[in-house]
Design a protein around this motif. Structure first.
Motif, PDB file in Angstrom:
ATOM      1  N   THR A  43       0.835  -1.204   0.000  1.00  0.00           N
ATOM      2  CA  THR A  43       0.000   0.000   0.000  1.00  0.00           C
ATOM      3  C   THR A  43       0.868   1.252   0.000  1.00  0.00           C
ATOM      4  O   THR A  43       0.566   2.241  -0.683  1.00  0.00           O
ATOM      5  CB  THR A  43      -0.939   0.009   1.221  1.00  0.00           C
TER       6      THR A  43
ATOM      7  N   ARG B  78       1.880   1.998  -3.410  1.00  0.00           N
ATOM      8  CA  ARG B  78       0.782   2.579  -4.195  1.00  0.00           C
ATOM      9  C   ARG B  78       0.581   4.049  -3.832  1.00  0.00           C
ATOM     10  O   ARG B  78       0.325   4.878  -4.711  1.00  0.00           O
ATOM     11  CB  ARG B  78      -0.513   1.801  -3.957  1.00  0.00           C
TER      12      ARG B  78
ATOM     13  N   LYS C 259     -10.623   0.336  -2.410  1.00  0.00           N
ATOM     14  CA  LYS C 259      -9.507  -0.536  -2.778  1.00  0.00           C
ATOM     15  C   LYS C 259      -8.150   0.124  -2.529  1.00  0.00           C
ATOM     16  O   LYS C 259      -7.121  -0.553  -2.561  1.00  0.00           O
ATOM     17  CB  LYS C 259      -9.621  -0.944  -4.247  1.00  0.00           C
ATOM     18  N   LYS C 260      -8.133   1.425  -2.267  1.00  0.00           N
ATOM     19  CA  LYS C 260      -6.884   2.120  -1.993  1.00  0.00           C
ATOM     20  C   LYS C 260      -6.535   2.157  -0.505  1.00  0.00           C
ATOM     21  O   LYS C 260      -5.512   2.725  -0.119  1.00  0.00           O
ATOM     22  CB  LYS C 260      -6.955   3.550  -2.529  1.00  0.00           C
TER      23      LYS C 260
ATOM     24  N   LYS D 182      -4.025  -2.331   4.329  1.00  0.00           N
ATOM     25  CA  LYS D 182      -4.585  -3.614   4.739  1.00  0.00           C
ATOM     26  C   LYS D 182      -5.319  -3.520   6.074  1.00  0.00           C
ATOM     27  O   LYS D 182      -6.405  -4.095   6.250  1.00  0.00           O
ATOM     28  CB  LYS D 182      -3.481  -4.665   4.831  1.00  0.00           C
TER      29      LYS D 182
ATOM     30  N   ALA E 142      -8.673  -1.821   5.554  1.00  0.00           N
ATOM     31  CA  ALA E 142      -9.569  -2.613   4.714  1.00  0.00           C
ATOM     32  C   ALA E 142     -10.140  -3.802   5.471  1.00  0.00           C
ATOM     33  O   ALA E 142     -11.291  -4.198   5.245  1.00  0.00           O
ATOM     34  CB  ALA E 142      -8.824  -3.088   3.469  1.00  0.00           C
TER      35      ALA E 142
END
Length: 299
Positions: free
Chosen positions: A35, A38, A89-90, A93, A96
């Motif tokens: 992440t 990203r 989705k961004k 972890k 989410a």
């Protein structure tokens, strides 16, 4: 591997802006490496804000909380700026997956939802039926002791499993209020609300308004009996992986003692879901505090 989930697992959905105890406040959020990579690629104002909000602490990348302990991406309306701008989705972890947990025992993955989340507490308590567990991906369900029997956990049970079921699910702790409070006061406080709760219970006990033992749970009104049955089973469910270190009977006593404490908290606050949520945030989400209780129950 077989995954087991409680009967309310698939009904979970985040309350988002309507949540009174957002998980985006008061918790340090670790950012996993994929992440983080990203986030380094995101362009524009939101990308800049995300990167400016990240710090390194003890070698771990985290979001730096604001002065009032809020995630810097948490908006005033209680919604996440990352979700609103980039989509779920961004998320990293931790964000989410929360409040989901996954622990392992034998060949089973024991999954569930953490009780520090107010939505989880609502789901656990909204039914007045015994807690059941499901094998994910099938229609097969089982009660708590059927779950135990399908694993090597069964070897920790006495021969008369029905009596053990009554011992765990239809009894409160044999400890006094003062003994329970003594143990709880050894834990590291998560916030002022926890300290105020302990003080209130002690005050009510000193005034003679709270005493133990309580009447056997099977004599209580049906809905109240089922609520505390479900709480007790669910606490013990999450503790099952600790059987490698602790005897099954001791973990059962742990579940009963904490269920009794939650009853005492609800008695002084008039709010069972919030009493359950605060207990979980203080105890379940601090492994040191769990160990403090387990060890001091033996003294």
């Amino acid at each position: 591997m077989i995954t087991i989930v409680p009967d309310f697992y698939d009904q979970f959905s985040c309350k988002a802006g309507s949540c009174q105890h957002t998980c985006c406040q008061g918790w340090e959020i670790d950012i996993d490496e994929p992440t983080l990579y990203r986030y380094e690629q995101i362009k524009g104002e939101i990308g800049d804000k995300i990167r400016q909000s990240i710090i390194i602490r003890d070698g771990v990348f985290i979001f730096q909380l604001t002065d009032d302990d809020r995630c810097p991406l948490l908006q005033d309306d209680g919604l996440c700026q990352i979700i609103r701008t980039l989509g779920p989705k961004k998320l990293c972890k931790v964000c989410a997956m929360h409040p989901r947990f996954f622990v392992y025992k034998s060949e089973l993955e024991l999954a569930g939802l953490g009780l520090c989340c107010e939505k989880t507490c609502e789901l656990l308590l909204e039914r007045d039926t015994p807690l059941r567990f499901c094998i994910e991906g099938t229609d097969e369900t089982m009660d708590f002791f059927e779950l135990l029997k399908m694993t090597d956990i069964a070897k920790y049970l006495p021969r008369d499993c029905a009596s053990q079921a009554m011992s765990i699910l239809h009894a409160t702790s044999s400890l006094t209020v003062s003994q329970i409070l003594r143990i709880m006061e050894l834990t590291e406080p998560i916030n002022d609300s926890w300290c105020q709760l302990l003080a209130k219970i002690r005050q009510e006990t000193t005034a003679g308004k709270l005493t133990l033992p309580l009447p056997p749970l099977e004599t209580w009104p049906h809905d109240q009996q089922q609520a505390y049955d479900r709480i007790c089973q669910y606490i013990l469910y999450r503790m099952l992986p600790r059987l490698s270190r602790w005897h099954f009977g001791h973990l059962a006593d742990y579940a009963k003692m904490n269920t009794t404490f939650i009853y005492l908290a609800a008695a002084v606050t008039g709010d069972l879901p919030e009493s359950l949520r605060l207990w979980s945030a203080q105890i379940e989400y601090d492994t040191d505090n769990v160990e403090i209780i387990l060890e001091n129950m033996l003294k």
